[in-house]
Design an enzyme around this catalytic site. Structure first.
Site, PDB file in Angstrom:
ATOM      1  N   ARG A  92      -5.208   0.334  11.988  1.00  0.00           N
ATOM      2  CA  ARG A  92      -5.732  -0.946  11.530  1.00  0.00           C
ATOM      3  C   ARG A  92      -6.782  -1.492  12.488  1.00  0.00           C
ATOM      4  O   ARG A  92      -7.354  -2.561  12.226  1.00  0.00           O
ATOM      5  CB  ARG A  92      -4.597  -1.951  11.423  1.00  0.00           C
ATOM      6  CG  ARG A  92      -4.280  -2.343   9.980  1.00  0.00           C
ATOM      7  CD  ARG A  92      -3.137  -3.325  10.041  1.00  0.00           C
ATOM      8  NE  ARG A  92      -2.954  -4.082   8.848  1.00  0.00           N
ATOM      9  CZ  ARG A  92      -1.957  -3.876   7.980  1.00  0.00           C
ATOM     10  NH1 ARG A  92      -1.140  -2.883   8.134  1.00  0.00           N
ATOM     11  NH2 ARG A  92      -1.811  -4.678   6.950  1.00  0.00           N
TER      12      ARG A  92
ATOM     13  N   LYS B 252      -2.623  -0.095  -1.323  1.00  0.00           N
ATOM     14  CA  LYS B 252      -2.406   1.081  -0.454  1.00  0.00           C
ATOM     15  C   LYS B 252      -0.979   1.608  -0.590  1.00  0.00           C
ATOM     16  O   LYS B 252      -0.762   2.801  -0.763  1.00  0.00           O
ATOM     17  CB  LYS B 252      -2.639   0.722   1.024  1.00  0.00           C
ATOM     18  CG  LYS B 252      -4.027   0.236   1.340  1.00  0.00           C
ATOM     19  CD  LYS B 252      -4.185  -0.078   2.814  1.00  0.00           C
ATOM     20  CE  LYS B 252      -3.294  -1.202   3.318  1.00  0.00           C
ATOM     21  NZ  LYS B 252      -3.580  -2.540   2.739  1.00  0.00           N
TER      22      LYS B 252
ATOM     23  N   ARG C 269       2.878 -10.414  -5.737  1.00  0.00           N
ATOM     24  CA  ARG C 269       3.669  -9.277  -5.234  1.00  0.00           C
ATOM     25  C   ARG C 269       5.109  -9.721  -4.984  1.00  0.00           C
ATOM     26  O   ARG C 269       5.352 -10.788  -4.442  1.00  0.00           O
ATOM     27  CB  ARG C 269       3.053  -8.750  -3.931  1.00  0.00           C
ATOM     28  CG  ARG C 269       3.946  -7.717  -3.244  1.00  0.00           C
ATOM     29  CD  ARG C 269       3.192  -6.814  -2.308  1.00  0.00           C
ATOM     30  NE  ARG C 269       2.578  -7.506  -1.183  1.00  0.00           N
ATOM     31  CZ  ARG C 269       1.799  -6.898  -0.278  1.00  0.00           C
ATOM     32  NH1 ARG C 269       1.551  -5.600  -0.379  1.00  0.00           N
ATOM     33  NH2 ARG C 269       1.265  -7.587   0.708  1.00  0.00           N
TER      34      ARG C 269
ATOM     35  N   ARG D 154       7.117 -12.113  -0.018  1.00  0.00           N
ATOM     36  CA  ARG D 154       7.079 -11.968   1.446  1.00  0.00           C
ATOM     37  C   ARG D 154       6.484 -13.230   2.078  1.00  0.00           C
ATOM     38  O   ARG D 154       5.533 -13.788   1.545  1.00  0.00           O
ATOM     39  CB  ARG D 154       6.200 -10.761   1.821  1.00  0.00           C
ATOM     40  CG  ARG D 154       6.945  -9.455   1.828  1.00  0.00           C
ATOM     41  CD  ARG D 154       6.023  -8.252   1.894  1.00  0.00           C
ATOM     42  NE  ARG D 154       4.947  -8.320   2.867  1.00  0.00           N
ATOM     43  CZ  ARG D 154       4.069  -7.331   3.051  1.00  0.00           C
ATOM     44  NH1 ARG D 154       4.158  -6.212   2.340  1.00  0.00           N
ATOM     45  NH2 ARG D 154       3.111  -7.448   3.931  1.00  0.00           N
TER      46      ARG D 154
ATOM     47  N   ARG E   6      -4.913 -13.204   6.816  1.00  0.00           N
ATOM     48  CA  ARG E   6      -4.823 -11.742   6.861  1.00  0.00           C
ATOM     49  C   ARG E   6      -6.129 -11.114   6.390  1.00  0.00           C
ATOM     50  O   ARG E   6      -6.556 -10.086   6.908  1.00  0.00           O
ATOM     51  CB  ARG E   6      -3.649 -11.256   6.005  1.00  0.00           C
ATOM     52  CG  ARG E   6      -2.315 -11.662   6.582  1.00  0.00           C
ATOM     53  CD  ARG E   6      -1.179 -11.340   5.655  1.00  0.00           C
ATOM     54  NE  ARG E   6      -0.952  -9.913   5.555  1.00  0.00           N
ATOM     55  CZ  ARG E   6      -0.230  -9.337   4.609  1.00  0.00           C
ATOM     56  NH1 ARG E   6       0.311 -10.068   3.664  1.00  0.00           N
ATOM     57  NH2 ARG E   6      -0.069  -8.043   4.591  1.00  0.00           N
TER      58      ARG E   6
END
Ligand code: ADP
Ligand code: AMP
Length: 214
Positions: A88, A13, A127, A160, A171
């Site tokens: 969300r 996204k 990531r 992260r 998540r």
């Protein structure tokens, strides 16, 4: 143009939202980035958000909604925006709809970047985020020129905390329970468009641009 990016965490996204913001000259509003900036600056909001984020949970709706609605009042939102990570939950989507209806406006497109769970863990494990400017990379799919250093500002890259495998699974679970229902919500409004997020970044971008039009 007002666009919502939907999709699992790590679906791409943010990657697509940044490119869309540049192409259509509208701001990229990421609630995750806003929270991370607050954490970095040690604000009260940042302190509250951090406990939820580290656990892979959603920050409560009441800490998110006003923050985003207030952001729309900034002059750069005059021609629209691309929302990344908001809404969300169904209550967030309803609050957004109500706030826009008050001023006679509505969201134009909700774009679902569709990536199966199997791909997500790899995406998020690879990531890397820049501690300076927040740019994101991927060790395999979008590597930096110099390992561990941001191409844009030269600062260090980090994994992260919430991208560690144990939190990613949490998540994903939260996504399926609380965020995925938005796909039906926006489908019911007739503004949902889906793209295959497993394709490479450029192809995904082209598919979205085709939906939005030049
Ligand atoms: P989100 O904003 O949905 O959480 P990101 O845009 O940060 O996801 O993307 C998650 C990771 O996957 C990043 O490391 C990014 O570089 C990488 N990525 C994004 N889109 C693709 C793609 N189409 N193919 C492969 N990797 C991708
Ligand atoms: P993101 O950068 O979009 O992956 O968001 C990182 C984390 O910030 C999420 O896992 C949530 O804890 C929190 N967050 C971001 N946006 C929202 C939102 N709209 N509602 C609730 N929590 C959010």
């Amino acid at each position: 143009m007002k666009i919502i990016m939907l999709g699992a965490p790590g679906a791409g996204k943010g990657t697509q939202a940044k490119m869309l913001a540049e192409k259509y000259n509208i701001p990229h509003i990421s609630t995750g980035d806003i929270f991370r900036a607050n954490i970095k600056n040690g604000t009260e909001l940042g302190k509250k958000a951090k406990t939820y984020m580290d656990a892979g949970q959603l920050v409560p709706d009441e800490l998110v909604v006003d923050l985003v609605i207030d952001r729309f009042a900034e002059p750069d939102c005059e021609n629209g925006y691309v929302l990344d990570g908001f809404p969300r939950t169904i209550p967030q989507a309803e609050a957004l709809e109500a706030a826009l209806a008050k001023i006679g406006e509505k969201v134009d497109y909700a774009i679902d970047v569709d990536v199966p769970d199997e791909n997500i863990v790899n995406r998020m494990g690879g990531r890397r985020a820049c501690v300076g400017c927040g740019a994101t990379y991927h060790v395999v799919f979008n590597p930096t020129k110099v390992e561990g250093k941001c191409d844009k500002c030269g600062e260090d890259l980090i994994l992260r905390d919430d991208d560690k495998p144990e939190t990613v699974l949490n998540r994903l679970d939260v996504y399926h329970k609380q965020t995925q229902p938005l796909i039906d919500f926006y489908s019911g409004k007739g503004i949902l468009k889906s793209v295959d997020g497993t394709k490479d970044m450029k192809e995904v971008f082209e598919a979205i641009v085709e939906i939005l039009g030049a």
